[in-house]
Design an enzyme around this catalytic site. Structure first.
Site, short mmCIF file in Angstrom:
data_model
loop_
_atom_site.label_atom_id
_atom_site.label_comp_id
_atom_site.label_asym_id
_atom_site.label_seq_id
_atom_site.Cartn_x
_atom_site.Cartn_y
_atom_site.Cartn_z
N ALA A 150 0.84 -1.21 0.00
CA ALA A 150 0.00 0.00 0.00
C ALA A 150 0.87 1.26 0.00
O ALA A 150 1.76 1.39 -0.83
CB ALA A 150 -0.98 -0.04 1.16
N CYS A 151 0.65 2.15 0.97
CA CYS A 151 1.34 3.44 0.98
C CYS A 151 2.85 3.29 1.08
O CYS A 151 3.59 4.20 0.72
CB CYS A 151 0.90 4.28 2.18
SG CYS A 151 -0.79 4.08 2.61
N SER A 152 3.31 2.18 1.62
CA SER A 152 4.76 1.99 1.80
C SER A 152 5.36 1.09 0.73
O SER A 152 6.48 0.60 0.88
CB SER A 152 5.04 1.42 3.20
OG SER A 152 4.76 2.40 4.18
N ALA A 204 -1.30 2.71 5.15
CA ALA A 204 -2.09 1.48 5.26
C ALA A 204 -1.23 0.29 5.66
O ALA A 204 -0.07 0.16 5.28
CB ALA A 204 -2.80 1.20 3.94
#
Ligand code: CO8
Length: 373
Positions: free
Chosen positions: A155-157, A361
């Site tokens: 996700a975001c990472s 997330a």
């Protein structure tokens, strides 16, 4: 042990811009239409009336002013409210691969590399266009790279977690020059009809070249001092779209099949996690946050970044300390901190230390500490 450097970055920017004013005008037209069409149920109390959005709220709550998207017309069409993307034949380059190749070409040019110099491709983003074959392998073929390719999603990472895989591959010798691409077509899994989040995301693709220090020839090189990843399960950001939806006989258009979040909780819970993560990683490298010249932080919310910086160095998050790009790009999932690094590093000098850090997330946090060579 061989030193590892980032020797080039690239950015693909989609063709269309949606300003907050345009987005809110279309959203509010949808709300008026919905409320008119459901007037009787709203009156009877069986349906809840929708509330309008506002530009003032969006800018104050998030700092976002506009976003780039792959298709503007479909998103702003009140009878549709999601992008219209043309299906492609199996023998055509797929859309995610296409924007990844665009960003990759720029990163390779910056690093002075040909496709044949690359021996691993990692495609990492918050959502993949398909299950298989891997997007990374399609990109590998399109740029003429050797070696192997694989996809991953955090996700975001996704970008920082992929960077660590690239760094480790180069450090261990299993690859010598890795291309990391982060094609984020967030508009296709954003919920444009939900007032709480319709303004959050934008589309983009970033690319990064990671290679051995000895082979790097670019004028602009960033030595990797360390990378650190952490995760902690949370349902506060979730998307239930997946391959079992059909077998579960669940509605593919149901609200839980696109992005949803408890934004306020995420804000409160992730800020301390991110600040503590960066501080601990710097401590493990015998450094203080105050010695860091620049923080290229995840781009989800202006206020979050201000609080992270306040916790780290007890100072304001100016453009010089922690540049903000979300005003122009919105939240581009994993690509945000890489866009910040790509667009805001030219003024740093040899020896300057900076931190790329993503958070969101999962929850997930990923940080990479760099020193300009
Ligand atoms: N217009 C006007 N008013 C609004 C709107 C709107 N659009 N939306 C909500 N409001 C109202 C609410 O109804 C509420 O009213 P009341 O006080 O009367 O109840 C009031 O405004 C405040 O609402 P919130 O508490 O929801 O507002 P916040 O101040 O918390 O701001 C944010 C909302 C901006 C969403 C904020 O909470 C935030 O940014 N949180 C952090 C979010 C975050 O970091 N998320 C991580 C994102 S995930 C990620 O980065 C990658 C995930 C994978 C990619 C997915 C791609 C699709």
């Amino acid at each position: 042990m061989s030193s590892v450097v980032i020797s080039g970055t690239g950015l693909y920017q989609p063709p269309h811009i949606i300003t907050n004013a345009e987005l809110v005008a279309s959203f509010n037209a949808y709300v008026e239409k919905f409320n008119a069409e459901h007037a009787a149920e709203i009156e009877a109390g069986t349906v809840t009336a929708l509330s309008p959005s506002s530009v003032e709220f969006i800018e104050k709550a998030s700092g976002i002013k506009q976003r780039y998207v792959m298709d503007k017309a479909g998103i702003l069409d009140v009878d549709r409210m999601y992008p219209r993307l043309q299906p492609r034949a199996d023998d055509q380059l797929s859309l995610m691969a296409e924007i990844a190749v665009e960003a990759a070409k720029k990163a390779m040019a910056a690093a002075g590399k040909q496709g044949s110099d690359i021996d691993a491709v990692i495609c990492s983003s918050a959502n993949m266009q398909r299950a298989y074959p891997a997007m990374a392998i399609e990109v590998q073929q399109a740029i003429g790279a050797r070696g192997y390719g694989f996809d991953m999603n955090v996700a975001c990472s996704a970008a920082t977690f992929a960077l660590e895989q690239a760094i480790n591959a180069v450090r261990s010798g299993s690859a010598s020059c890795v291309l990391v691409v982060n094609p984020e077509i967030t508009s296709a899994h954003q919920e444009w009809k939900d007032r709480d989040c319709h303004f959050i995301f934008g589309d983009v693709c970033t690319a990064v070249i990671v290679e051995r220090g000895e082979t790097a020839t670019a004028a602009d090189q960033w030595e990797v001092l360390g990378s650190q990843l952490a995760t902690q399960f949370s349902n506060n950001i979730r998307n239930n779209f997946g391959f079992m939806n059909r077998s579960e006989d669940s509605d593919p258009l149901a609200r839980d099949k696109t992005f949803r979040q408890e934004g306020r909780k995420v804000f409160k819970e992730v800020v301390p996690i991110a600040a503590a993560h960066i501080e601990a990683q710097l401590a493990s490298l015998q450094r203080e946050p105050s010695q860091v010249r620049r923080f290229w932080l995840h781009q989800a919310n202006q206020g979050m970044n201000q609080l992270v910086i306040k916790k780290l160095i007890n100072a304001e998050a100016t453009q010089d300390v922690a540049p903000l790009i979300l005003d122009e790009y919105a939240n581009t999932a994993s690509a945000g901190s890489i866009i910040a690094f790509h667009t805001h590093r030219a003024d740093l000098v040899s020896g300057d230390v900076g931190v790329i850090c993503s958070f969101g997330a999962g929850y997930s946090v990923g940080s990479v500490v760099l020193r300009k060579r």
